[in-house]
Design an enzyme around this catalytic site. Structure first.
Site, PDB file in Angstrom:
ATOM      1  N   CYS A  92       0.838  -1.194   0.000  1.00  0.00           N
ATOM      2  CA  CYS A  92       0.000   0.000   0.000  1.00  0.00           C
ATOM      3  C   CYS A  92       0.872   1.243   0.000  1.00  0.00           C
ATOM      4  O   CYS A  92       1.793   1.371   0.812  1.00  0.00           O
ATOM      5  CB  CYS A  92      -0.886  -0.042   1.245  1.00  0.00           C
ATOM      6  SG  CYS A  92      -1.650   1.521   1.675  1.00  0.00           S
ATOM      7  N   GLU A  93       0.594   2.162  -0.902  1.00  0.00           N
ATOM      8  CA  GLU A  93       1.392   3.386  -0.969  1.00  0.00           C
ATOM      9  C   GLU A  93       1.100   4.351   0.171  1.00  0.00           C
ATOM     10  O   GLU A  93       1.874   5.273   0.402  1.00  0.00           O
ATOM     11  CB  GLU A  93       1.188   4.084  -2.311  1.00  0.00           C
ATOM     12  CG  GLU A  93      -0.188   4.651  -2.534  1.00  0.00           C
ATOM     13  CD  GLU A  93      -0.363   5.267  -3.909  1.00  0.00           C
ATOM     14  OE1 GLU A  93      -1.168   6.200  -4.003  1.00  0.00           O
ATOM     15  OE2 GLU A  93       0.281   4.828  -4.870  1.00  0.00           O
ATOM     16  N   HIS A  94       0.021   4.140   0.892  1.00  0.00           N
ATOM     17  CA  HIS A  94      -0.320   5.050   1.987  1.00  0.00           C
ATOM     18  C   HIS A  94       0.422   4.718   3.276  1.00  0.00           C
ATOM     19  O   HIS A  94       0.799   5.617   4.025  1.00  0.00           O
ATOM     20  CB  HIS A  94      -1.833   5.037   2.247  1.00  0.00           C
ATOM     21  CG  HIS A  94      -2.623   5.437   1.047  1.00  0.00           C
ATOM     22  ND1 HIS A  94      -3.790   4.809   0.688  1.00  0.00           N
ATOM     23  CD2 HIS A  94      -2.402   6.386   0.104  1.00  0.00           C
ATOM     24  CE1 HIS A  94      -4.268   5.363  -0.415  1.00  0.00           C
ATOM     25  NE2 HIS A  94      -3.449   6.314  -0.791  1.00  0.00           N
ATOM     26  N   HIS A  95       0.600   3.418   3.561  1.00  0.00           N
ATOM     27  CA  HIS A  95       1.246   3.006   4.807  1.00  0.00           C
ATOM     28  C   HIS A  95       2.470   2.113   4.570  1.00  0.00           C
ATOM     29  O   HIS A  95       3.102   1.694   5.528  1.00  0.00           O
ATOM     30  CB  HIS A  95       0.258   2.222   5.696  1.00  0.00           C
ATOM     31  CG  HIS A  95      -0.954   2.987   6.072  1.00  0.00           C
ATOM     32  ND1 HIS A  95      -2.149   2.857   5.399  1.00  0.00           N
ATOM     33  CD2 HIS A  95      -1.153   3.918   7.036  1.00  0.00           C
ATOM     34  CE1 HIS A  95      -3.039   3.669   5.943  1.00  0.00           C
ATOM     35  NE2 HIS A  95      -2.470   4.319   6.934  1.00  0.00           N
TER      36      HIS A  95
ATOM     37  N   GLN B 221      -4.983  -0.841  -4.656  1.00  0.00           N
ATOM     38  CA  GLN B 221      -5.587  -1.960  -5.382  1.00  0.00           C
ATOM     39  C   GLN B 221      -6.294  -1.491  -6.648  1.00  0.00           C
ATOM     40  O   GLN B 221      -6.228  -2.150  -7.687  1.00  0.00           O
ATOM     41  CB  GLN B 221      -6.559  -2.716  -4.461  1.00  0.00           C
ATOM     42  CG  GLN B 221      -7.128  -3.976  -5.095  1.00  0.00           C
ATOM     43  CD  GLN B 221      -7.865  -4.841  -4.105  1.00  0.00           C
ATOM     44  OE1 GLN B 221      -7.446  -4.980  -2.956  1.00  0.00           O
ATOM     45  NE2 GLN B 221      -8.968  -5.423  -4.530  1.00  0.00           N
TER      46      GLN B 221
ATOM     47  N   HIS C 201      -5.675  -6.315   3.140  1.00  0.00           N
ATOM     48  CA  HIS C 201      -4.771  -5.196   3.324  1.00  0.00           C
ATOM     49  C   HIS C 201      -4.358  -5.127   4.789  1.00  0.00           C
ATOM     50  O   HIS C 201      -5.203  -4.920   5.662  1.00  0.00           O
ATOM     51  CB  HIS C 201      -5.465  -3.887   2.929  1.00  0.00           C
ATOM     52  CG  HIS C 201      -5.842  -3.819   1.483  1.00  0.00           C
ATOM     53  ND1 HIS C 201      -5.409  -2.814   0.661  1.00  0.00           N
ATOM     54  CD2 HIS C 201      -6.589  -4.640   0.697  1.00  0.00           C
ATOM     55  CE1 HIS C 201      -5.880  -2.996  -0.571  1.00  0.00           C
ATOM     56  NE2 HIS C 201      -6.604  -4.102  -0.562  1.00  0.00           N
TER      57      HIS C 201
ATOM     58  N   CYS D 179      -2.887  -2.810   6.199  1.00  0.00           N
ATOM     59  CA  CYS D 179      -3.145  -1.480   6.765  1.00  0.00           C
ATOM     60  C   CYS D 179      -4.543  -1.419   7.377  1.00  0.00           C
ATOM     61  O   CYS D 179      -4.849  -0.505   8.139  1.00  0.00           O
ATOM     62  CB  CYS D 179      -2.953  -0.381   5.714  1.00  0.00           C
ATOM     63  SG  CYS D 179      -3.897  -0.598   4.208  1.00  0.00           S
TER      64      CYS D 179
END
Length: 195
Positions: free
Chosen positions: A85-88, A127, A155, A157
């Site tokens: 995941c690019e956020h976490h 995703q 996920h 996250c």
């Protein structure tokens, strides 16, 4: 763009210090190097654009499909991949990708579909973008505007931090061309996927 292993090692060492640990203790001495090597592997797809991936895995076979129906579907389902995941920077795992297209005058080698999905996953991603990137590449390689990509994934996250809901799954569907506009073709695809 090449992955900078030296910078990764330096920053991982800094993160270990920021976490309050000693990067020179026995268990952590080689951690920056191990993480850099792991990142080279799991983020390999960041080295390539969608066009470059299409070129890498663009082996096709030219077939005369003029006598076939326009509703022929090629489907490869349950391709297992993972991503981050690019956020976490948290692991997206147990991902199953199903890719379908309607062939025109050429077909792609089936293993290439799996390789495309795997390489797209090897990026900092969401995703939804995994599905659209795979669809774009499959369309470039096959010349077909009719591409569908369905993904099921977990996920970390969401399962291991934050709301902490283990067992929750995320489903996404990218429908291009007639899969988006022709209910009969979409229905045929869904029957194949659920078979």
């Amino acid at each position: 763009m090449a992955i900078d292993s030296a910078a990764i090692k330096e920053h991982i060492r800094g993160i270990l210090i920021a976490l309050g640990d000693d990067p020179d203790r026995e268990g952590l001495k080689e951690t920056p190097d191990r993480v850099a090597r792991m990142y080279q592997e799991v983020f390999e797809g960041m080295n390539y654009t969608n066009d470059e991936i299409a070129q890498m895995f663009g082996k096709v076979f030219f077939e005369d499909t003029t006598d076939k129906g326009t509703n022929d579907i090629v489907l490869v389902k349950d391709i297992e991949i993972f991503s981050y995941c690019e956020h976490h920077m948290a692991l997206m795992y147990d991902m199953k990708v199903s890719v379908a297209y309607t062939p025109a005058d050429k077909v792609i080698g089936l293993s290439k579909i799996a390789r495309i999905a795997e390489m797209v996953g090897k990026r900092l991603q969401i995703q939804e973008r995994i599905g659209s990137d795979i669809a774009e590449i499959i369309s470039k390689v096959t010349g077909s505007a009719n591409v569908a990509v369905m993904i099921e994934g977990c996920h970390s996250c969401m399962t291991a931090r934050g709301v902490k809901k283990p067992g929750s799954k995320t489903y996404t569907a990218t429908m291009r061309g007639r899969f988006d506009t022709d209910p009969a073709l979409l229905n045929k695809l869904m029957m194949m996927v659920n078979h």
